[in-house]
Design a protein around this motif. Structure first.
Motif, short mmCIF file in Angstrom:
data_model
loop_
_atom_site.label_atom_id
_atom_site.label_comp_id
_atom_site.label_asym_id
_atom_site.label_seq_id
_atom_site.Cartn_x
_atom_site.Cartn_y
_atom_site.Cartn_z
N ILE A 200 7.25 70.76 -42.10
CA ILE A 200 6.86 70.70 -40.68
C ILE A 200 7.46 69.44 -40.05
O ILE A 200 7.88 68.52 -40.75
N GLY A 201 7.46 69.42 -38.73
CA GLY A 201 7.91 68.25 -37.98
C GLY A 201 9.29 68.43 -37.38
O GLY A 201 10.05 69.32 -37.78
N TYR A 202 9.64 67.61 -36.38
CA TYR A 202 10.93 67.66 -35.70
C TYR A 202 11.26 69.11 -35.30
O TYR A 202 12.33 69.62 -35.55
N GLY A 203 10.29 69.76 -34.69
CA GLY A 203 10.48 71.12 -34.21
C GLY A 203 9.84 72.19 -35.07
O GLY A 203 9.47 73.26 -34.58
N LEU A 204 9.70 71.91 -36.36
CA LEU A 204 9.12 72.92 -37.27
C LEU A 204 7.59 72.86 -37.21
O LEU A 204 7.00 71.79 -37.20
N ASP A 205 6.99 74.04 -37.20
CA ASP A 205 5.56 74.12 -36.94
C ASP A 205 4.76 74.76 -38.04
O ASP A 205 5.30 75.49 -38.89
N LEU A 206 3.46 74.49 -37.99
CA LEU A 206 2.47 75.26 -38.74
C LEU A 206 1.54 75.84 -37.68
O LEU A 206 0.79 75.09 -37.05
N GLY B 246 11.65 76.39 -32.43
CA GLY B 246 11.77 75.27 -33.36
C GLY B 246 13.00 74.40 -33.23
O GLY B 246 12.97 73.23 -33.59
N ALA B 247 14.09 74.95 -32.70
CA ALA B 247 15.35 74.19 -32.72
C ALA B 247 15.49 73.21 -31.56
O ALA B 247 16.49 72.49 -31.49
N PHE B 248 14.51 73.15 -30.67
CA PHE B 248 14.75 72.36 -29.45
C PHE B 248 14.94 70.86 -29.69
O PHE B 248 15.82 70.27 -29.04
N PRO B 249 14.22 70.18 -30.58
CA PRO B 249 14.51 68.75 -30.77
C PRO B 249 15.91 68.52 -31.37
O PRO B 249 16.65 67.63 -30.92
N PHE B 250 16.26 69.33 -32.36
CA PHE B 250 17.58 69.22 -32.99
C PHE B 250 18.67 69.51 -31.98
O PHE B 250 19.67 68.78 -31.88
N ALA B 251 18.49 70.57 -31.19
CA ALA B 251 19.51 70.94 -30.20
C ALA B 251 19.69 69.82 -29.17
O ALA B 251 20.82 69.51 -28.79
N ALA B 252 18.60 69.23 -28.73
CA ALA B 252 18.68 68.16 -27.72
C ALA B 252 19.46 66.97 -28.28
O ALA B 252 20.32 66.39 -27.61
N ASP B 253 19.17 66.59 -29.51
CA ASP B 253 19.85 65.44 -30.11
C ASP B 253 21.31 65.75 -30.41
O ASP B 253 22.21 64.96 -30.14
N LEU B 254 21.55 66.94 -30.97
CA LEU B 254 22.91 67.32 -31.35
C LEU B 254 23.80 67.46 -30.12
O LEU B 254 24.93 66.96 -30.09
#
Ligand code: IMP
Ligand code: MG
Length: 179
Positions: free
Chosen positions: A157-163, A48-56
């Protein structure tokens, strides 16, 4: 933004991509001032953290490295419950500054276990950056150092978080609609 549906559930807009981007920039500035001159290692907790990690990671703007881990759950017997094990950490982190990057800290169980395991590898400093934080986690003794948004205990959900694996690719964050 309009509502979206997954698995027959309806989700409504909660945090926009602009709000996310602004907050990521603010956290990045904090990390930059805390780690300037240190070459920290970011550890992104998949999936789940990959979009946040890429941006950060790009926004921090100091010399740094990034690596990726997953946590593997085993079915315990009896009352032991699920045990989690780190998968994929090949770097030697002894005496290094570590920044764990998480998408969300909910109960804090995942992070508490991860911290115990990482501390055994004797890094210099471990800091935790999470995009989202459900404050219930503080009851498990887990306090992230950098928090994007503190939220009520609702499902998002969204930005890496899933259902069930879906919705990670939404640019905005959505929350399960109340009936
Ligand atoms: P923990 O309860 O802090 O151990 O969180 C475990 C994991 O549950 C997180 O890393 C997320 O992958 C997932 N999770 C917790 N809350 C949510 C949510 O609202 N939406 C999607 N996944 C969540
Ligand atoms: Mg996660």
């Amino acid at each position: 933004m309009k509502q979206v549906q997954y698995n027959g559930l309806t989700f409504v807009p909660f945090i926009s991509k602009e709000e996310i981007a602004n907050r990521v920039r603010e956290i990045a500035a904090d990390i930059k001032s805390d780690f300037e001159g240190s070459v920290p290692l970011f550890i992104c907790v998949l999936n789940g953290a990959f979009p946040f990690a890429a941006d950060l990671f790009r926004a921090v703007g100091i010399d740094a490295e990034i690596t990726f881990i997953r946590l593997k759950s085993y079915q315990g017997t009896g009352t032991t419950g699920a045990v989690k094990e780190i998968v994929g950490l090949s770097e030697n982190i002894k005496d290094r500054d570590i920044i764990i990057v998480e998408d969300i800290v909910d109960t804090g169980h995942t992070l508490a276990k991860l911290l115990v395991d990482l501390k055994k590898l004797e890094p210099a400093r471990i800091k935790i950056a999470t995009l989202l934080f459900k404050p219930e986690a503080e009851r498990n003794g887990v306090k992230p150092d950098y928090v994007g948004f503190s939220i009520d205990p609702r499902f998002i959900i969204g930005y890496g978080l899933d259902l069930d694996g879906m919705a990670r690719n939404l640019e905005d964050i959505y929350v399960l609609k109340k009936d």
